[in-house]
Design a protein around this motif. Structure first.
Motif, short mmCIF file in Angstrom:
data_model
loop_
_atom_site.label_atom_id
_atom_site.label_comp_id
_atom_site.label_asym_id
_atom_site.label_seq_id
_atom_site.Cartn_x
_atom_site.Cartn_y
_atom_site.Cartn_z
N ALA A 58 0.83 -1.21 0.00
CA ALA A 58 0.00 0.00 0.00
C ALA A 58 0.86 1.26 0.00
O ALA A 58 0.53 2.26 -0.66
N GLN A 59 1.97 1.22 0.71
CA GLN A 59 2.86 2.37 0.75
C GLN A 59 3.55 2.59 -0.60
O GLN A 59 3.73 3.73 -1.04
N TRP A 60 3.93 1.47 -1.25
CA TRP A 60 4.54 1.61 -2.57
C TRP A 60 3.55 2.21 -3.57
O TRP A 60 3.94 2.95 -4.47
N LEU A 61 2.27 1.89 -3.41
CA LEU A 61 1.27 2.49 -4.29
C LEU A 61 1.21 4.00 -4.10
O LEU A 61 1.04 4.76 -5.06
N ILE A 62 1.36 4.43 -2.85
CA ILE A 62 1.39 5.87 -2.58
C ILE A 62 2.62 6.50 -3.21
O ILE A 62 2.54 7.57 -3.84
N VAL A 63 3.77 5.85 -3.06
CA VAL A 63 5.00 6.35 -3.67
C VAL A 63 4.84 6.45 -5.18
O VAL A 63 5.21 7.46 -5.81
N LEU A 64 4.29 5.41 -5.78
CA LEU A 64 4.10 5.39 -7.23
C LEU A 64 3.19 6.53 -7.67
O LEU A 64 3.49 7.25 -8.63
N THR A 81 4.94 9.94 -7.27
CA THR A 81 6.00 10.11 -8.25
C THR A 81 5.42 10.40 -9.63
O THR A 81 5.91 11.29 -10.35
N LEU A 82 4.38 9.66 -10.00
CA LEU A 82 3.70 9.93 -11.27
C LEU A 82 3.16 11.36 -11.31
O LEU A 82 3.32 12.09 -12.30
N ALA A 83 2.51 11.76 -10.22
CA ALA A 83 1.88 13.09 -10.17
C ALA A 83 2.91 14.20 -10.26
O ALA A 83 2.74 15.17 -11.03
N VAL A 84 3.98 14.08 -9.49
CA VAL A 84 5.00 15.13 -9.48
C VAL A 84 5.73 15.21 -10.82
O VAL A 84 6.01 16.30 -11.33
N LEU A 133 9.42 4.78 -18.23
CA LEU A 133 9.36 4.64 -16.78
C LEU A 133 10.53 5.28 -16.05
O LEU A 133 10.56 5.28 -14.83
N SER A 134 11.48 5.83 -16.78
CA SER A 134 12.73 6.23 -16.13
C SER A 134 12.52 7.28 -15.05
O SER A 134 13.18 7.24 -14.00
N GLY A 135 11.63 8.23 -15.27
CA GLY A 135 11.36 9.22 -14.23
C GLY A 135 10.79 8.58 -12.98
O GLY A 135 11.22 8.87 -11.86
N VAL A 136 9.84 7.68 -13.17
CA VAL A 136 9.22 6.98 -12.05
C VAL A 136 10.26 6.14 -11.32
O VAL A 136 10.28 6.08 -10.08
N LEU A 137 11.15 5.49 -12.04
CA LEU A 137 12.18 4.65 -11.41
C LEU A 137 13.07 5.47 -10.49
O LEU A 137 13.43 5.02 -9.40
N HIS A 138 13.41 6.68 -10.92
CA HIS A 138 14.23 7.53 -10.05
C HIS A 138 13.46 7.87 -8.77
O HIS A 138 14.05 7.90 -7.68
N GLY A 139 12.17 8.13 -8.90
CA GLY A 139 11.37 8.44 -7.72
C GLY A 139 11.26 7.27 -6.77
O GLY A 139 11.38 7.43 -5.54
N LEU A 140 11.02 6.09 -7.30
CA LEU A 140 10.91 4.90 -6.46
C LEU A 140 12.21 4.63 -5.71
O LEU A 140 12.21 4.30 -4.52
N LEU A 141 13.33 4.76 -6.43
CA LEU A 141 14.62 4.51 -5.81
C LEU A 141 14.91 5.51 -4.69
O LEU A 141 15.36 5.13 -3.60
N VAL A 142 14.63 6.78 -4.95
CA VAL A 142 14.91 7.82 -3.96
C VAL A 142 14.02 7.63 -2.72
O VAL A 142 14.50 7.71 -1.58
N ALA A 143 12.73 7.37 -2.93
CA ALA A 143 11.82 7.17 -1.80
C ALA A 143 12.27 5.98 -0.95
O ALA A 143 12.29 6.05 0.28
N ILE A 201 11.38 12.21 -3.25
CA ILE A 201 11.69 12.93 -2.01
C ILE A 201 10.40 13.28 -1.27
O ILE A 201 10.29 13.12 -0.05
N VAL A 202 9.41 13.76 -2.03
CA VAL A 202 8.12 14.10 -1.43
C VAL A 202 7.49 12.86 -0.79
O VAL A 202 7.06 12.89 0.38
N ALA A 203 7.46 11.76 -1.54
CA ALA A 203 6.86 10.52 -1.03
C ALA A 203 7.63 9.98 0.17
O ALA A 203 7.04 9.56 1.18
N GLY A 204 8.96 9.98 0.05
CA GLY A 204 9.78 9.48 1.15
C GLY A 204 9.60 10.29 2.42
O GLY A 204 9.57 9.74 3.53
N GLY A 205 9.47 11.61 2.26
CA GLY A 205 9.26 12.46 3.42
C GLY A 205 7.91 12.22 4.07
O GLY A 205 7.81 12.14 5.30
N LEU A 206 6.88 12.08 3.24
CA LEU A 206 5.53 11.87 3.78
C LEU A 206 5.40 10.53 4.49
O LEU A 206 4.65 10.40 5.46
N LEU A 207 6.14 9.54 4.00
CA LEU A 207 6.02 8.20 4.57
C LEU A 207 7.12 7.88 5.59
O LEU A 207 7.23 6.74 6.04
#
Length: 207
Positions: A94-100, A103-106, A124-134, A191-197
């Motif tokens: 469920a948390q990964w869904l929030i991260v996804l 990341t998509l939205a930002v 997917l490259s932008g999303v992959l960077h977001g997932l990795l950072v979070a 970063i946004v997702a990682g901070g929120l979670l």
């Protein structure tokens, strides 16, 4: 511990860990499904600024799952597997869904409001960077050294891309131009997702 017990322990742990692959598997299924429709599917699903302005808002999401071709798709899916091996255990499904979603939205917001000259995008490259950072941010809880190294590598890559352009060889391998701002926007989303979670602890097990 005997061989049988070690094997049983490995299988039990693997079975427990597969829950963290749900989102990665879902993303893979969507991306492969989009690829099955070929060029027509890519034209219908890609981020297209003019089409979005005309009301085709689904492209803000689907553009991240469409690809230039099979090579581009395979590279991104390989990257997805690598990301999950590195940080997939840090969040529950469920948390990964929030991260996804974040990341998509930002990333799409960055395209629309900041990179206004970008007419189209797929991948997917932008999303992959977001997932990795979070995931790396959450990883500071249990493996701070490894997480610091991951964050440093991503930061260095992003800095290189902003100053010097795409990493050498990346465009020839992917089969098209690399939109480096996608990586930047995706990382910001992470970063946004990682901070929120940050306070929402997932499974803290080490590798």
């Amino acid at each position: 511990m005997g061989l049988f017990n070690r094997r049983e322990s490995f299988l039990r742990r693997f079975a427990g860990d597969t829950v963290y692959w749900h989102v990665a598997i879902g993303v893979t299924v969507i991306a492969v499904g989009a690829a099955l429709f070929g060029d027509a599917g890519r034209e219908l699903l890609k981020y297209d600024r003019l089409a979005i302005a005309d009301g085709e808002y689904w492209r803000l999401v689907t553009g991240h799952f469409a690809h230039l071709g099979n090579t581009h798709l395979a590279l991104n899916l390989a990257g997805l597997v690598l990301v999950w091996l590195l940080v997939g255990r840090y969040f529950r499904t469920a948390q990964w869904l929030i991260v996804l979603a974040l990341t998509l939205a930002v990333t799409s917001a960055g395209f629309w409001f900041v990179d206004q000259y970008l007419l189209w995008y797929v991948g997917l490259s932008g999303v992959l960077h977001g997932l990795l950072v979070a995931g790396a941010i959450q990883g500071f809880r249990t493996l701070p050294s490894e997480s610091a190294i991951l964050c440093a590598i991503v930061a260095g890559k992003l800095a290189w891309e902003q100053l010097a352009g795409p990493v050498p060889g990346s465009e020839s391998v992917s089969g098209g131009a690399v939109v480096v701002n996608a990586h930047l926007f995706g990382a910001i989303g992470g970063i946004v997702a990682g901070g929120l979670l940050w306070r929402s602890a997932g499974d803290k097990r080490s590798i």
